[in-house]
Scaffold this motif. Sequence first.
Motif, mmCIF file in Angstrom:
data_model
loop_
_atom_site.group_PDB
_atom_site.id
_atom_site.type_symbol
_atom_site.label_atom_id
_atom_site.label_comp_id
_atom_site.label_asym_id
_atom_site.label_seq_id
_atom_site.Cartn_x
_atom_site.Cartn_y
_atom_site.Cartn_z
ATOM 1 N N UNK A 136 0.840 -1.205 0.000
ATOM 2 C CA UNK A 136 0.000 0.000 0.000
ATOM 3 C C UNK A 136 0.875 1.254 0.000
ATOM 4 N N UNK A 137 1.974 1.203 0.729
ATOM 5 C CA UNK A 137 2.916 2.329 0.732
ATOM 6 C C UNK A 137 3.483 2.590 -0.654
ATOM 7 N N UNK A 138 3.859 1.522 -1.364
ATOM 8 C CA UNK A 138 4.370 1.680 -2.736
ATOM 9 C C UNK A 138 3.303 2.264 -3.649
ATOM 10 N N UNK A 139 2.082 1.746 -3.544
ATOM 11 C CA UNK A 139 0.993 2.275 -4.375
ATOM 12 C C UNK A 139 0.738 3.750 -4.069
ATOM 13 N N UNK A 140 0.784 4.108 -2.798
ATOM 14 C CA UNK A 140 0.578 5.509 -2.415
ATOM 15 C C UNK A 140 1.683 6.396 -2.986
ATOM 16 N N UNK A 141 2.913 5.924 -2.927
ATOM 17 C CA UNK A 141 4.033 6.694 -3.478
ATOM 18 C C UNK A 141 3.902 6.838 -4.984
ATOM 19 N N UNK A 146 2.686 10.335 -9.484
ATOM 20 C CA UNK A 146 1.884 10.659 -10.662
ATOM 21 C C UNK A 146 1.182 11.993 -10.513
ATOM 22 N N UNK A 147 0.648 12.249 -9.330
ATOM 23 C CA UNK A 147 -0.029 13.521 -9.078
ATOM 24 C C UNK A 147 0.959 14.686 -9.144
ATOM 25 N N UNK A 148 2.130 14.496 -8.581
ATOM 26 C CA UNK A 148 3.150 15.542 -8.614
ATOM 27 C C UNK A 148 3.587 15.820 -10.047
#
Length: 193
Positions: A136-141, A146-148
């Motif tokens: 989940x941490x990897x997916x969040x990063x 992507x957002x950045x």
Amino acid sequence: MLSSVFLSATNHLLSQSGWARQRLQPHAGRTARLALAPLGEIDFCIAADGQFAEWAGEGEPEVTLRFALAELPQLLANGLGSAMRHVRIEGNAEFAEALGFVFRHLRWDAEEDLSRLFGDIAAHRIVGSGRKVLDEGKRSMERAGGSLAEYLTEEASVLTPRAFLVPFTQQLIALRDDLARLEKRVTKLERKH
């Protein structure tokens, strides 16, 4: 201090991996150096049982593994196998290949260690939960990255969007080719006159 931590941790991993010790046993007595820029160097040799032992001998080791600590975040995020792509190995080819193979494939069996403390079922659940948290941490990063990237290209206009780079690159290549042809024509004209 660094040397003893490295040797203890690596030997613990080797004790969990019989295949790795068997792969290193034919190289018993050979010497190696792990150069961790900028921290220093760790000299070690292969013991008869296939584990690492401290080496404080004279002269140069048979193999040197160079690793920049700047690559440490990748090691922690992606594991030893991916970090080994950034290690430069020099020296005896056969021994270097064996060390490289062992380091690329050596894995910590966390469940085995935790089962000694908490029992098999609890260890299995702890490791499973840990994997879920890491995933989940990897997916969040990835989502945050992507957002950045979207913000920097679309809203802040700091980065050039990929859609603009392809045509620009093609135009740049065409301009380079046109310039090369023009230079050839100028050279031909200068020879005539």
